[in-house]
Enzyme design. Sequence first.
Site, short mmCIF file in Angstrom:
data_model
loop_
_atom_site.label_atom_id
_atom_site.label_comp_id
_atom_site.label_asym_id
_atom_site.label_seq_id
_atom_site.Cartn_x
_atom_site.Cartn_y
_atom_site.Cartn_z
N ASP A 1 -22.94 -39.11 -51.00
CA ASP A 1 -24.19 -39.74 -50.56
C ASP A 1 -25.22 -39.73 -51.69
O ASP A 1 -25.27 -38.80 -52.49
CB ASP A 1 -24.73 -38.98 -49.34
N ASN B 1 -21.11 -47.90 -42.16
CA ASN B 1 -21.46 -48.62 -43.39
C ASN B 1 -20.99 -50.06 -43.35
O ASN B 1 -21.51 -50.92 -44.06
CB ASN B 1 -20.79 -48.00 -44.64
C1 FPP Z 1 -23.39 -43.56 -49.67
O1 FPP Z 1 -24.54 -43.62 -50.50
C2 FPP Z 1 -22.24 -44.07 -50.42
C3 FPP Z 1 -21.49 -45.14 -50.02
C4 FPP Z 1 -21.73 -45.89 -48.78
C5 FPP Z 1 -20.37 -45.63 -50.85
C6 FPP Z 1 -19.69 -44.62 -51.72
C7 FPP Z 1 -18.77 -45.32 -52.64
C8 FPP Z 1 -18.52 -44.96 -53.91
C9 FPP Z 1 -19.06 -43.72 -54.53
C10 FPP Z 1 -17.60 -45.77 -54.75
C11 FPP Z 1 -16.23 -45.49 -54.26
C12 FPP Z 1 -15.09 -45.86 -55.06
C13 FPP Z 1 -14.40 -47.02 -54.99
C14 FPP Z 1 -13.07 -47.11 -55.63
C15 FPP Z 1 -14.93 -48.20 -54.29
P1 FPP Z 1 -25.79 -44.50 -50.03
O2 FPP Z 1 -25.64 -45.86 -50.59
O3 FPP Z 1 -25.91 -44.45 -48.54
O4 FPP Z 1 -26.96 -43.76 -50.73
P2 FPP Z 1 -28.45 -43.58 -50.20
O5 FPP Z 1 -28.36 -42.57 -49.07
O6 FPP Z 1 -29.16 -43.04 -51.39
O7 FPP Z 1 -28.94 -44.92 -49.78
#
Ligand code: FPP
Length: 229
Positions: A16, A64
């Site tokens: 996250d 998501n």
């Molecule tokens: C949550 O952070 C993260 C995700 C929804 C996606 C995680 C994906 C990756 C790290 C890439 C994965 C690898 C591949 C191969 C696709 P957020 O966006 O909710 O962060 P925030 O809470 O700061 O908004």
Amino acid sequence: MGESQRTPRHVGLIMDGNGRWAKKRLMPRGYGHNAGMNRMIGLAERAKERGVQYLTVYTLSTENFSRPKEELEGLYALFRKYFAENVKKLYKKGAAVKVIGDISVLPQDICQLLVDGEKNSPQSAEFTLIFAINYGARSEILRAVRLAKAQKEEIDADGFERLLYTSGIPDPDLIIRTGGEKRLSNFLMYQAAYAELYFSDTLFPDFSDGEFDRALDDFSHRERRFGNV
Ligand code: FPP
């Protein structure tokens, strides 16, 4: 606790904070996911070096999946990139990939990449990187209940666990969540019954190998009683 139990066999990782990391840099969220993917690749390497056998990364939750189309397209592009450029490096090191979640609703080419990614993985790998994609524990449990109802014989806990996406994979010993929130957010809720939890305020793209090591070291000092005295 014996030496072998000091290293978690299976680590779950809730990655996250990518969006906030990008925002701090006045960049779009996809920039943060790209940095997150690079960090994930590094951590998979580190986990393998440390003797972890399974690393499950929460890449896309069922929740998501309703994010703006542009963000989802960005994540799909990262999957395409990962499976084109990185997965073979993992195979060469004797590692496998596996996918958990309902991938049938993803774009056809992504679905195919994931299926092939599993199929082309080395047999009897020492390390498996498990992608949780369009994964949600509640859907997983409901799906297993439906499958169980369709069976004639009564089902016990072992039989039920075989109906989960994680069939054959040991339960996570340690779940790490970055980005400051202290919850599981529908991640491996059945399997995490006795998992140790480790929360870090660090935004995922900044979650270093050193901090991962600290989480493993913290785990090695926990006393796990599994309900016993
Ligand atoms: C949550 O952070 C993260 C995700 C929804 C996606 C995680 C994906 C990756 C790290 C890439 C994965 C690898 C591949 C191969 C696709 P957020 O966006 O909710 O962060 P925030 O809470 O700061 O908004």
